[in-house]
Design an enzyme around this catalytic site. Structure first.
Site, PDB file in Angstrom:
ATOM      1  N   LYS A  13      16.936  16.765  -8.324  1.00 17.09           N
ATOM      2  CA  LYS A  13      15.601  16.759  -8.942  1.00 17.09           C
ATOM      3  C   LYS A  13      14.502  16.671  -7.885  1.00 17.09           C
ATOM      4  CE  LYS A  13      16.464  12.999 -11.312  1.00 17.09           C
ATOM      5  NZ  LYS A  13      17.820  12.743 -10.818  1.00 17.09           N
ATOM      6  N   ARG A  88      13.145   8.799 -18.859  1.00 17.65           N
ATOM      7  CA  ARG A  88      14.572   8.486 -18.715  1.00 17.65           C
ATOM      8  C   ARG A  88      15.151   7.875 -19.970  1.00 17.65           C
ATOM      9  NH1 ARG A  88      14.707   8.091 -12.721  1.00 17.65           N
ATOM     10  NH2 ARG A  88      16.857   7.708 -12.165  1.00 17.65           N
ATOM     11  N   ARG A 127      23.241  11.338   1.617  1.00 14.88           N
ATOM     12  CA  ARG A 127      21.772  11.501   1.685  1.00 14.88           C
ATOM     13  C   ARG A 127      21.187  10.528   2.706  1.00 14.88           C
ATOM     14  NH1 ARG A 127      18.234  11.065  -3.617  1.00 14.88           N
ATOM     15  NH2 ARG A 127      19.405   9.124  -3.848  1.00 14.88           N
ATOM     16  N   ARG A 160      19.277   5.036   1.416  1.00 12.05           N
ATOM     17  CA  ARG A 160      18.682   4.253   0.331  1.00 12.05           C
ATOM     18  C   ARG A 160      19.634   3.150  -0.087  1.00 12.05           C
ATOM     19  NH1 ARG A 160      16.246   8.301  -4.189  1.00 12.05           N
ATOM     20  NH2 ARG A 160      17.343   6.857  -5.568  1.00 12.05           N
ATOM     21  N   ARG A 171      24.543   4.055 -11.558  1.00 13.58           N
ATOM     22  CA  ARG A 171      23.377   4.891 -11.910  1.00 13.58           C
ATOM     23  C   ARG A 171      23.807   6.076 -12.775  1.00 13.58           C
ATOM     24  NH1 ARG A 171      21.687   6.158  -6.130  1.00 13.58           N
ATOM     25  NH2 ARG A 171      20.217   7.635  -7.031  1.00 13.58           N
TER      26      ARG A 171
HETATM   27  P1  AP5 Z   1      17.969  14.743  -4.511  1.00  9.38           P
HETATM   28  O1  AP5 Z   1      17.093  15.933  -4.684  1.00  9.38           O
HETATM   29  O2  AP5 Z   1      17.418  13.575  -3.787  1.00  9.38           O
HETATM   30  O3  AP5 Z   1      18.562  14.322  -5.948  1.00  9.38           O
HETATM   31  P2  AP5 Z   1      17.867  13.576  -7.141  1.00  9.38           P
HETATM   32  O4  AP5 Z   1      18.360  14.220  -8.410  1.00  9.38           O
HETATM   33  O5  AP5 Z   1      16.385  13.495  -6.964  1.00  9.38           O
HETATM   34  O6  AP5 Z   1      18.560  12.160  -6.978  1.00  9.38           O
HETATM   35  P3  AP5 Z   1      17.969  10.698  -6.971  1.00  9.38           P
HETATM   36  O7  AP5 Z   1      19.081   9.838  -6.485  1.00  9.38           O
HETATM   37  O8  AP5 Z   1      16.682  10.594  -6.217  1.00  9.38           O
HETATM   38  O9  AP5 Z   1      17.700  10.493  -8.478  1.00  9.38           O
HETATM   39  P4  AP5 Z   1      17.707   9.213  -9.264  1.00  9.38           P
HETATM   40  O10 AP5 Z   1      17.276   9.734 -10.582  1.00  9.38           O
HETATM   41  O11 AP5 Z   1      18.928   8.395  -9.285  1.00  9.38           O
HETATM   42  O12 AP5 Z   1      16.693   8.287  -8.433  1.00  9.38           O
HETATM   43  P5  AP5 Z   1      15.175   7.924  -8.643  1.00  9.38           P
HETATM   44  O13 AP5 Z   1      14.577   7.867  -7.303  1.00  9.38           O
HETATM   45  O14 AP5 Z   1      14.537   8.752  -9.680  1.00  9.38           O
HETATM   46  O15 AP5 Z   1      19.322  15.229  -3.823  1.00  9.38           O
HETATM   47  C1  AP5 Z   1      20.340  14.308  -3.487  1.00  9.38           C
HETATM   48  C2  AP5 Z   1      21.008  14.751  -2.163  1.00  9.38           C
HETATM   49  O16 AP5 Z   1      21.630  16.020  -2.344  1.00  9.38           O
HETATM   50  C3  AP5 Z   1      19.992  14.954  -1.001  1.00  9.38           C
HETATM   51  O17 AP5 Z   1      20.599  14.525   0.194  1.00  9.38           O
HETATM   52  C4  AP5 Z   1      19.736  16.472  -0.975  1.00  9.38           C
HETATM   53  O18 AP5 Z   1      19.422  16.925   0.316  1.00  9.38           O
HETATM   54  C5  AP5 Z   1      21.088  17.020  -1.457  1.00  9.38           C
HETATM   55  N1  AP5 Z   1      20.955  18.253  -2.235  1.00  9.38           N
HETATM   56  C6  AP5 Z   1      20.044  18.514  -3.214  1.00  9.38           C
HETATM   57  N2  AP5 Z   1      20.253  19.744  -3.734  1.00  9.38           N
HETATM   58  C7  AP5 Z   1      21.336  20.254  -3.074  1.00  9.38           C
HETATM   59  C8  AP5 Z   1      22.053  21.497  -3.175  1.00  9.38           C
HETATM   60  N3  AP5 Z   1      21.708  22.445  -4.052  1.00  9.38           N
HETATM   61  N4  AP5 Z   1      23.123  21.661  -2.367  1.00  9.38           N
HETATM   62  C9  AP5 Z   1      23.490  20.702  -1.475  1.00  9.38           C
HETATM   63  N5  AP5 Z   1      22.853  19.516  -1.320  1.00  9.38           N
HETATM   64  C10 AP5 Z   1      21.791  19.301  -2.124  1.00  9.38           C
HETATM   65  O19 AP5 Z   1      15.291   6.446  -9.263  1.00  9.38           O
HETATM   66  C11 AP5 Z   1      15.777   5.355  -8.514  1.00  9.38           C
HETATM   67  C12 AP5 Z   1      15.729   4.091  -9.367  1.00  9.38           C
HETATM   68  O20 AP5 Z   1      14.362   3.802  -9.752  1.00  9.38           O
HETATM   69  C13 AP5 Z   1      16.486   4.147 -10.703  1.00  9.38           C
HETATM   70  O21 AP5 Z   1      17.856   3.845 -10.536  1.00  9.38           O
HETATM   71  C14 AP5 Z   1      15.734   3.089 -11.511  1.00  9.38           C
HETATM   72  O22 AP5 Z   1      16.117   1.787 -11.120  1.00  9.38           O
HETATM   73  C15 AP5 Z   1      14.296   3.298 -11.086  1.00  9.38           C
HETATM   74  N6  AP5 Z   1      13.568   4.275 -11.921  1.00  9.38           N
HETATM   75  C16 AP5 Z   1      13.042   5.460 -11.497  1.00  9.38           C
HETATM   76  N7  AP5 Z   1      12.447   6.088 -12.517  1.00  9.38           N
HETATM   77  C17 AP5 Z   1      12.610   5.311 -13.603  1.00  9.38           C
HETATM   78  C18 AP5 Z   1      12.228   5.458 -14.979  1.00  9.38           C
HETATM   79  N8  AP5 Z   1      11.560   6.539 -15.422  1.00  9.38           N
HETATM   80  N9  AP5 Z   1      12.573   4.469 -15.830  1.00  9.38           N
HETATM   81  C19 AP5 Z   1      13.215   3.368 -15.407  1.00  9.38           C
HETATM   82  N10 AP5 Z   1      13.620   3.173 -14.130  1.00  9.38           N
HETATM   83  C20 AP5 Z   1      13.317   4.141 -13.234  1.00  9.38           C
END
Ligand code: AP5
Length: 221
Positions: A13, A88, A127, A160, A171
């Site tokens: 994402k 979410r 990552r 992270r 997660r």
């Molecule tokens: P990346 O693009 O970083 O993936 P992502 O889907 O963004 O993964 P996240 O781990 O950031 O998502 P998340 O939803 O768990 O975390 P968030 O920060 O929102 O890609 C991942 C890796 O793969 C990278 O190394 C990238 O280079 C690689 N990659 C990408 N595409 C690729 C491809 N096509 N091929 C190969 N490699 C690839 O949330 C974190 C925490 O915050 C949550 O757990 C929660 O506690 C809190 N939080 C955030 N938002 C909310 C909400 N709305 N409500 C409640 N709690 C929340």
């Protein structure tokens, strides 16, 4: 363009949102990034969110909706946004609808990036993030030119805290329980597009753009 990106942790994402924000000239809003920055700054929001984020649990809806209300009120959101990691839960999705309805707007599309659990764990374990500018790397697929150093700004790369294997599994579990139901929510509104998240970043990007073009030609503009 008012776009929501759905997808499990590691689906890509954040990676795609950065590119889509440039393509459509709208802000990339990542609730995860906002929370991590608040934790780093030691703000009140950060103190309230820290224990949830560290354990891979969801931060309470009320807190997230306050944060989004404030963010959407800024001038740069007038032309739209790319939402990454929000909503979410069904409650968050309904909260977003109310905020948009109040200004006579609606979501153009909700794109769900689909990936299997094995590749999610593999991607997230590899990552690394720049501690200074936040750029994402991947030791397996997108390594930095120099080990441990950001290509863009020279900052140090870190892992992270929630990218440890047991927290990743948690997660993904939370995603399946709380966020997957949003696919039906947006499907019932006729705005859901599911996109295969396998392949290179460029390939996935093109699939998303194609699905958005389809959606807009269906009258979703
Ligand atoms: P990346 O693009 O970083 O993936 P992502 O889907 O963004 O993964 P996240 O781990 O950031 O998502 P998340 O939803 O768990 O975390 P968030 O920060 O929102 O890609 C991942 C890796 O793969 C990278 O190394 C990238 O280079 C690689 N990659 C990408 N595409 C690729 C491809 N096509 N091929 C190969 N490699 C690839 O949330 C974190 C925490 O915050 C949550 O757990 C929660 O506690 C809190 N939080 C955030 N938002 C909310 C909400 N709305 N409500 C409640 N709690 C929340």
């Amino acid at each position: 363009m008012r776009l929501i990106l759905l997808g499990a942790p590691g689906a890509g994402k954040g990676t795609q949102a950065t590119r889509l924000a440039k393509r459509y000239a709208v802000p990339h809003i990542s609730t995860g990034d906002i929370l991590r920055e608040a934790i780093k700054q030691g703000s009140q929001l950060g103190a309230r969110a820290n224990c949830y984020v560290r354990e891979g649990k969801l931060v309470p809806d009320k807190l997230i909706l306050e944060l989004i209300r404030e963010r959407l009120g800024r001038g740069d959101c007038k032309r739209g946004f790319i939402m990454d990691g929000f909503p979410r839960t069904i409650r968050q999705a309904e909260g977003l609808n109310h905020l948009l309805e109040a200004v006579n707007k609606r979501i153009n599309a909700a794109v769900s990036i689909e990936a299997d659990q094995n590749s999610l764990v593999k991607r997230l374990s590899a990552r690394r993030v720049c501690s200074s500018c936040g750029r994402n790397y991947n030791l397996l697929t997108y390594p930095p030119k120099q080990q441990g150093i950001c290509d863009l700004c020279g900052g140090g790369l870190i892992q992270r805290e929630d990218d440890k294997e047991e927290t990743i599994i948690n997660r993904i579990r939370v995603y399946d329980k709380e966020t997957v139901p949003l696919k039906d929510f947006y499907r019932s509104k006729g705005v859901l597009k599911e996109v295969d998240g396998r392949g290179s970043v460029k390939e996935v990007f093109q699939r998303i753009v194609d699905s958005l073009n389809n959606r807009l030609s269906e009258g979703g503009g």
